[in-house]
Design a protein around this motif. Structure first.
Motif, PDB file in Angstrom:
ATOM      1  N   TYR A  80       0.739  -1.426   0.029  1.00 50.85           N
ATOM      2  CA  TYR A  80      -0.267   0.103  -0.110  1.00 50.85           C
ATOM      3  C   TYR A  80       0.890   1.043  -0.016  1.00 50.85           C
ATOM      4  N   ASN A  81       0.209   2.565  -0.276  1.00 56.70           N
ATOM      5  CA  ASN A  81       0.480   3.919  -0.581  1.00 56.70           C
ATOM      6  C   ASN A  81      -0.472   4.780  -0.294  1.00 56.70           C
ATOM      7  N   ILE A  82      -0.221   5.001   0.965  1.00 59.52           N
ATOM      8  CA  ILE A  82      -1.216   6.637   0.599  1.00 59.52           C
ATOM      9  C   ILE A  82      -0.629   7.945   0.800  1.00 59.52           C
ATOM     10  N   LEU A  83      -1.310   8.684  -0.197  1.00 57.49           N
ATOM     11  CA  LEU A  83      -1.150   9.690  -0.741  1.00 57.49           C
ATOM     12  C   LEU A  83      -2.000  10.935   0.156  1.00 57.49           C
ATOM     13  N   GLU A  84      -1.156  12.253   0.062  1.00 58.29           N
ATOM     14  CA  GLU A  84      -2.065  13.305   0.565  1.00 58.29           C
ATOM     15  C   GLU A  84      -1.462  13.979  -0.803  1.00 58.29           C
ATOM     16  N   ILE A  85      -2.767  14.749  -0.547  1.00 58.06           N
ATOM     17  CA  ILE A  85      -3.240  15.350  -1.682  1.00 58.06           C
ATOM     18  C   ILE A  85      -4.021  16.640  -0.734  1.00 58.06           C
ATOM     19  N   SER A  86      -2.710  18.248  -0.779  1.00 57.45           N
ATOM     20  CA  SER A  86      -3.238  19.683   0.351  1.00 57.45           C
ATOM     21  C   SER A  86      -2.485  20.481  -0.770  1.00 57.45           C
TER      22      SER A  86
END
Length: 139
Positions: A80-86
């Motif tokens: 898994y990879n957790i992407l953060e968009i901000s």
């Protein structure tokens, strides 16, 4: 000393002052043109394209003032990879790969930037929606 006396003593002719003033004003033209160009570029929307093993999985719109949210990509092997968009940028916040290089790469926000997780074959690429290059030169 009055202005007229200064001109007479310095051997400047009245048209010299007009020419010098005109040249000074013309020197600001590039500043105005490039300022308008950057304003036009600010209206171009950016997108982050998520690809895994060359296959496009998801597209994220990126814009200023964007609220922070996360997206989790999980494959059938449990990776898994957790992407953060901000706020118009994206990063890989967390991954279960061994080297964690993808996490340490930080934020991507400019056109053409990529973030890669090699063990998971995951690539995030920033693209402008109209296909232009954000920092490209005009010829």
């Amino acid at each position: 000393m009055k202005w007229r006396e200064f001109i007479i003593k310095s051997r400047l002719k009245p048209w010299d002052i007009v020419i010098i003033t005109g040249l000074i004003l013309v020197s600001f033209v590039p500043l105005i043109i490039f300022g308008l160009q950057q304003t036009a570029e600010a209206t171009v929307t950016k997108q982050a394209v998520l690809r895994v093993d060359g296959e496009e999985i998801k597209t994220f719109d990126l814009y200023e003032g964007q609220k922070t949210y996360t997206y989790t990509y999980k494959d059938e092997d449990g990776d898994y990879n957790i992407l953060e968009i901000s706020d118009g940028k994206i990063r890989i916040k967390e991954a279960n790969c061994g080297d964690q290089i993808c996490v340490r790469q930080g934020w991507a926000q400019k056109n053409g930037e990529t973030r890669v997780c090699l063990p998971h074959k995951l690539v995030i690429e920033i693209q402008t929606s109209d296909g232009s290059d954000e920092g490209s030169l005009i010829y």
